[in-house]
Design a protein around this motif. Structure first.
Motif, short mmCIF file in Angstrom:
data_model
loop_
_atom_site.label_atom_id
_atom_site.label_comp_id
_atom_site.label_asym_id
_atom_site.label_seq_id
_atom_site.Cartn_x
_atom_site.Cartn_y
_atom_site.Cartn_z
N ARG A 151 1.06 -1.14 -0.25
CA ARG A 151 0.13 0.30 -0.25
C ARG A 151 0.98 1.34 -0.32
O ARG A 151 2.15 1.37 0.34
CB ARG A 151 -0.71 -0.21 0.98
N HIS A 152 0.61 2.17 -0.50
CA HIS A 152 1.08 3.44 -0.85
C HIS A 152 0.76 4.61 0.43
O HIS A 152 -1.13 5.33 -0.54
CB HIS A 152 1.38 4.19 -2.16
N CYS A 176 5.64 12.61 -2.80
CA CYS A 176 5.91 11.27 -2.39
C CYS A 176 5.31 10.09 -3.06
O CYS A 176 5.77 9.18 -3.26
CB CYS A 176 4.68 11.86 -0.78
N LEU A 177 5.29 10.66 -4.08
CA LEU A 177 4.70 10.00 -5.06
C LEU A 177 5.82 9.36 -6.53
O LEU A 177 5.37 8.69 -7.55
CB LEU A 177 3.27 10.31 -6.12
N ILE A 210 6.52 3.09 -8.89
CA ILE A 210 6.20 3.15 -7.46
C ILE A 210 5.38 1.72 -7.43
O ILE A 210 4.88 1.17 -7.94
CB ILE A 210 5.62 4.03 -6.84
N GLU A 211 5.09 1.68 -6.11
CA GLU A 211 4.26 0.28 -5.61
C GLU A 211 3.06 1.06 -5.07
O GLU A 211 2.82 1.34 -3.67
CB GLU A 211 5.19 -1.19 -4.52
N VAL A 212 1.71 0.81 -4.83
CA VAL A 212 0.46 0.54 -4.40
C VAL A 212 -0.12 -0.39 -4.64
O VAL A 212 0.08 -0.92 -5.47
CB VAL A 212 -0.27 1.57 -5.82
#
Ligand SMILES: NS(=O)(=O)c1ccc(C(=O)NCCc2c[nH]cn2)cc1
Ligand SMILES: [Zn+2]
Length: 255
Positions: A151-152, A176-177, A210-212
């Motif tokens: 989770r981001h 932050c992204l 990025i991981e979400v």
């Protein structure tokens, strides 16, 4: 007039026939990693975003945008391949109906579930986005791939705020992204990936994704572009699905 009065469900961009430019630098592209060349002249990227310039988040009928106040040089991007200073005006995502695809760029033909675009315009040379968008060195877009995983936290504030129309959204720091190594990127001269497809964009595609988490990624039931249930579907979604298909068909018929 703000973008949501010019575009969006009531003024869908895809309805009128498009005179797509002949174009020798159309985006998106497939990035063939083994064909990319190291350029020692590229400088470190300098990203300075001020969360206070975050203004609103709205659904423009085919994605959702987070818009920033770009009337002063508060949130800026420079360095890397860029000669000038660029102002952040908005960021948005591209995603698919499922997590098998969704990104616009691909890396050695591999697609990601989603792709973030941070859109900036050249404030050293132009005074408005509308002026810069038609110039060769007018725009710089940072692309970040999203992968399904943990989770981001930063993204969650955005997902929680997703509107059915326009909502005030403040103090969001888009830095932050970004992935941790922002100096690992590919860059090329390209275009907007949606109408008017102008060839004004210096693309900066981050190598690191990025991981979400899967419940954070786009798609009709997550990123607020459709209501609680099917029959309440706002008109924008029908235009959205047709427009996307039509647009993609036009583009493939072109090249
Ligand atoms: N996916 S992307 O390549 O990052 C991208 C970024 C921005 C836009 C955009 O702003 N389109 C409206 C253009 C316009 C012309 N006149 C006033 N606005 C389209 C695609
Ligand atoms: Zn985009």
């Amino acid at each position: 007039s703000p973008a949501h009065e010019r575009y969006g469900p009531l003024h869908p961009m895809w309805q009128e026939p498009l005179d797509i430019p002949g174009g020798d630098r159309q985006s998106p592209i497939d990035i063939v990693v083994r064909k990319s060349v190291f350029d020692p002249q590229l400088r470190p990227l300098k990203v300075q975003y001020d969360p206070r310039t975050c203004q609103q988040i709205w659904n423009n009928g085919y994605s959702f945008l987070v818009e920033y106040d770009d009337t002063t040089d508060k949130s800026t991007l420079k360095g890397g391949p860029l000669e000038d200073q660029f102002r952040l005006c908005q960021f948005h995502f591209h995603w698919g109906e499922n997590n098998a695809w969704g990104s616009e760029h691909s890396i050695d033909r591999r697609l990601y579930p989603a792709e973030l675009h941070l859109v900036h315009w050249n404030s050293d040379k132009y005074s408005l986005f509308e002026e810069a968008v038609i110039e060769e060195n007018g725009l710089a877009v940072i692309a970040v791939f999203l992968k399904i995983g943990k989770r981001h936290e930063g993204l969650q504030k955005l997902v929680d705020a997703l509107p059915d129309s326009v909502v005030e959204f403040t103090k969001f720091d888009p830095a932050c992204l970004l992935p941790e190594k922002i100096d690992d990127y590919w860059t090329y001269a390209g275009s907007l990936t949606t109408p008017p497809l102008t060839e004004a964009v210096t693309w900066i595609v981050m190598k690191q994704h990025i991981e979400v988490s899967h419940d954070q990624v786009g798609g009709r039931y997550v990123w607020g572009i459709s209501p609680k249930n099917e029959n309440e579907l706002p008109s924008c979604c029908s235009i959205d699905s047709n427009a996307t298909t039509t647009f993609k068909a036009q583009k493939s018929s072109k090249n």
